[in-house]
Each structure stands twice: as C-alpha cells, then as structure tokens.
Design a protein around this motif. Structure first.
Motif, short mmCIF file in Angstrom:
data_model
loop_
_atom_site.label_atom_id
_atom_site.label_comp_id
_atom_site.label_asym_id
_atom_site.label_seq_id
_atom_site.Cartn_x
_atom_site.Cartn_y
_atom_site.Cartn_z
N LEU A 128 0.81 -1.21 0.00
CA LEU A 128 0.00 0.00 0.00
C LEU A 128 0.85 1.27 0.00
O LEU A 128 0.34 2.35 -0.28
CB LEU A 128 -0.93 0.01 1.22
N ILE A 129 2.13 1.14 0.32
CA ILE A 129 3.01 2.31 0.38
C ILE A 129 3.44 2.70 -1.02
O ILE A 129 3.72 1.85 -1.87
CB ILE A 129 4.25 2.01 1.25
N ASN A 130 3.50 3.98 -1.27
CA ASN A 130 3.93 4.48 -2.57
C ASN A 130 5.35 4.02 -2.88
O ASN A 130 6.21 3.95 -1.99
CB ASN A 130 3.85 6.01 -2.57
N GLY A 131 5.60 3.72 -4.16
CA GLY A 131 6.91 3.21 -4.55
C GLY A 131 8.04 4.19 -4.28
O GLY A 131 9.16 3.78 -3.93
N ALA A 133 8.12 6.37 -1.81
CA ALA A 133 8.35 6.31 -0.36
C ALA A 133 9.15 5.07 0.02
O ALA A 133 10.04 5.13 0.87
CB ALA A 133 7.01 6.34 0.37
N VAL A 134 8.83 3.93 -0.61
CA VAL A 134 9.59 2.71 -0.35
C VAL A 134 11.05 2.91 -0.73
O VAL A 134 11.97 2.46 -0.03
CB VAL A 134 8.98 1.53 -1.13
N GLY A 135 11.29 3.61 -1.85
CA GLY A 135 12.67 3.88 -2.25
C GLY A 135 13.43 4.69 -1.23
O GLY A 135 14.58 4.37 -0.89
N PHE A 136 12.80 5.73 -0.67
CA PHE A 136 13.47 6.54 0.34
C PHE A 136 13.69 5.74 1.63
O PHE A 136 14.71 5.90 2.30
CB PHE A 136 12.65 7.80 0.64
N ILE A 137 12.74 4.88 1.96
CA ILE A 137 12.90 4.04 3.16
C ILE A 137 14.14 3.18 3.04
O ILE A 137 14.99 3.12 3.95
CB ILE A 137 11.64 3.17 3.38
N PHE A 138 14.30 2.50 1.92
CA PHE A 138 15.44 1.60 1.76
C PHE A 138 16.72 2.35 1.45
O PHE A 138 17.82 1.81 1.65
CB PHE A 138 15.14 0.57 0.68
N ILE A 181 11.30 -7.35 -3.25
CA ILE A 181 10.60 -8.49 -2.64
C ILE A 181 9.77 -8.03 -1.45
O ILE A 181 8.61 -8.44 -1.28
CB ILE A 181 11.61 -9.57 -2.22
N TRP A 182 10.33 -7.16 -0.63
CA TRP A 182 9.62 -6.67 0.56
C TRP A 182 8.34 -5.95 0.18
O TRP A 182 7.31 -6.07 0.84
CB TRP A 182 10.53 -5.74 1.35
N ARG A 183 8.40 -5.19 -0.92
CA ARG A 183 7.23 -4.40 -1.29
C ARG A 183 6.12 -5.25 -1.89
O ARG A 183 4.94 -5.07 -1.58
CB ARG A 183 7.63 -3.31 -2.29
N TYR A 184 6.44 -6.18 -2.78
CA TYR A 184 5.42 -6.89 -3.55
C TYR A 184 5.05 -8.25 -2.96
O TYR A 184 4.19 -8.93 -3.52
CB TYR A 184 5.89 -7.08 -5.00
N GLU A 246 11.30 2.09 -10.11
CA GLU A 246 11.20 2.97 -8.95
C GLU A 246 12.34 2.75 -7.96
O GLU A 246 12.96 3.71 -7.50
CB GLU A 246 9.85 2.76 -8.26
N GLY A 247 12.62 1.49 -7.62
CA GLY A 247 13.67 1.22 -6.64
C GLY A 247 15.03 1.71 -7.08
O GLY A 247 15.66 2.53 -6.37
N PRO A 248 15.56 1.26 -8.23
CA PRO A 248 16.88 1.75 -8.66
C PRO A 248 16.92 3.26 -8.89
O PRO A 248 17.95 3.90 -8.63
CB PRO A 248 17.13 0.99 -9.97
#
Length: 349
Positions: A128-131, A133-138, A181-184, A246-248
């Motif tokens: 549910l978290i925006n991609g 935001a997930v990028g900044f988290i990691f 993996i954590w996100r999806y 998004e991640g890279p």
C-alpha cells in the motif's frame, strides 16, 4: 405421402418480434464510449506515436531526422543497454524467490492460525506504500552506518567487515532486489490465500482419510487448485522484473551499475534527450515482455499438463455429449422457418 409428413416431428422457429431496446443500447454505448475514448487517446495513440518516433533521430525541440532502423540497431549494440538488460536477471531471480515465499506463507495463513488476520495485514501493508516512499525508506535503510548496519552490529558484526550495500557492485543489485521483494510480497500472499481458500474443503478431508500428509496435500490438492493464480503471479512477476524502475531510480539513481533498462531509458530520454533511441528501447522492451509471456505460458502449460482434479475433463466430456445430442436432435427434426410450414405441407400433400 401426406400422412407420413404429418407424423414427422416438425420444429418451427418463430420470428423474433420483440422490439429492440434502443434505450438500453444507448446506455451501454454511452458508458463504453468514455473509457474507450480515454484508452484510445491516452494509451493507443501515444503508443503508435512512440513507434513512429523510434525511426527518427530527434529531441523534444527541433526537427526530427529519419534514420530508419538505426535506433534499433543501436539498442542491440550499445554496451549500456545490453548490461541493463542483464540486470533484469537479478529481478527475475528475486521474483521467483518472492513467489516461493508468498506461496509458503499463504499456505499457512489460508487456514485457521492464531493471529492470522494480523499477519495478513502486516504482509500486505508494504504494497500500500507508494513506490517512491519505499525507495526513500530503503535508501536510508542501506546507507552506511544506518538501520541495517546498526541491526547487524547488534548481532555481533563489525562495521568495518560489512560491505557497502549500495556501492559494492557484488551486492548492490541484490540489495535492490530485496527491497522489491519486501514491497510486492504481500500482494502475492493475498492472492494466493484467496485462491487456496476457494479449494473445496472436502478434498482435504478425503486426503486425510487416505493418509496423505501435508506435503502430499499441498502437491496434489493446493497446487492444482491454484494453478491459474500461480501461473498468473509468476508471469506478472517475471515480466514486471523487466521493467523495474522505482527502486533503482530512487535509491541509487542508477549509479554503481544499478541502472536497469527503464532507468537507462529515462536517462537517455530526459537527460540526453535522445527521444528516438529511447522510443526504440521501449518498443524492444515491449517485444521482449510479449515473448517472455508467451514462453512462460507454453512452459506452464507443459508443466501442468497432468495437473487436473477431474472437473475440467468432466466438463469437456459433458459439453461434447450435449453437442452430439443437439446435433442428433436437429438431424431427426426438420426445421421450418418463418411460418412456411403450411405451404410446405400443402406442397407435400
């Protein structure tokens, strides 16, 4: 001759005299026209324009120059595009790991377990978290001396012995795969749980009576029962790994050998303004995804060729018998259309 005709069963098909409901037709057309128009103007037209751009050497501003297939040749000869495609193998491996973990967790959570609802929510929440935001988290999670390194130091590791998770090219792509993996993971878990819960409970009871253990139940009941969802998840996960962005893009901005195909495409299109080359890369990626999807469908069709609980075969057999029955009925019963029965009977008489 007339008596034999009278004894024959004759089926008459009446004319369809029911007036057409133009109001209902108008409502259907009105509701379909708006989304169809949006789909055409915002998806298909831009796509065909992009295909056209791929044959030009052009920027956002200026006169485009026709180069034919030169952009496509450059896609397959540039070292950076080929290396970015190789990075998709990391994400494909991560997709398979993700599906395996999701299948394991969903097999447990699909049945009554203590705190099952809580764990379902925990697994699904990252999706549910925006991609971005997930990028900044990691990004902060993997930064030297931050969260991940601190946790590992609590476990007894020395900071000097730990690698740079986002700089070391031996490990940085695996770090990004871990974030994906954590996100999806939660999405696959929820889909698998729904599929497993739809399997008939009596099959498990019959298997227990026959002495089947949990692994045998999983292999012969759960896997065939969720075959459609399993194949769909694997296909979507692997094809989605080809378009990782998004991640890279957020975590490393494509530095240190982490630029995936989509990140490189963005750099060429918006940084170098090589719009024609970027469009050709997009078309090539679409072709690769379509080919991968077809190959995966063929592979799983072969793998699950014997995975059938009997329901599908029974339906096919019943449909075949019904088709033969209708064919024989039509053959034995002459059909007279549009009220011409009386004229035919008079002619026979």
């Amino acid at each position: 001759m007339a008596s034999s005709t009278a004894g024959t069963a004759v089926t008459e098909i009446p004319d369809n005299i029911q007036p057409k409901d133009w109001r209902k037709t108008g409502i259907i057309v009105a509701f379909s026209a708006i989304p169809l128009a949006l789909l055409v103007f915002f998806t298909y037209l831009p796509f065909f324009n992009m295909v056209g751009y791929s044959f030009y050497k052009m920027k956002y501003i200026g006169t485009p120059k026709w180069v034919g297939l030169q952009n496509y040749i450059e896609v397959f000869t540039r070292p950076d595009t080929l290396s970015s495609l190789k990075l998709s193998l990391y994400y494909m491996a991560g997709a398979l790991i993700q599906v395996a973990i999701a299948l394991y967790l969903s097999t447990m959570l699909a049945f009554k377990v203590r705190g099952g609802g809580f764990f379902k929510a925990v697994y699904f929440f990252p999706y549910l978290i925006n991609g971005i935001a997930v990028g900044f988290i990691f990004k902060f999670f993997y930064t030297r001396g931050y969260v991940f390194d601190t946790v590992l130091q609590w476990c007894g590791f020395q900071l000097d012995s730990l690698p740079y998770w986002l700089k070391d090219q031996r490990i940085n792509n695996w770090s990004l795969v871990g974030a994906s993996i954590w996100r999806y993971l939660g999405q696959n878990v929820i889909l698998f749980i729904g599929a497993i819960m739809s399997v008939d409970k009596t099959l498990y009871e019959a298997a227990e009576i026959d002495g089947a253990n949990k692994w045998q139940q999983f292999k012969h009941i759960i896997l065939p029962g969720i075959q459609t969802i399993l194949v769909l998840n694997i296909i979507l996960s692997i094809t989605g790994s080809l378009s990782a962005f998004e991640g890279p893009y957020v975590i490393t901005t494509g530095a240190n050998g982490t630029a995936t195909y989509f990140v490189l495409m963005d750099q060429l299109a918006h940084g170098s303004q090589k719009v024609g080359l970027a469009s050709a890369m997009a078309v090539v990626l679409l072709m690769i995804i379509l080919i991968c999807a077809v190959l995966q469908q063929m592979f799983f069709k072969y793998v699950f060729r014997d995975a059938d609980d009997g329901v599908a075969k029974a339906k096919k057999k019943a449909a075949k018998i019904e088709k033969q029955r209708r064919k024989m009925a039509l053959k034995n019963a002459p059909i007279v259309r549009n009220g011409s029965r009386n004229n035919k009977e008079k002619a026979v008489a």
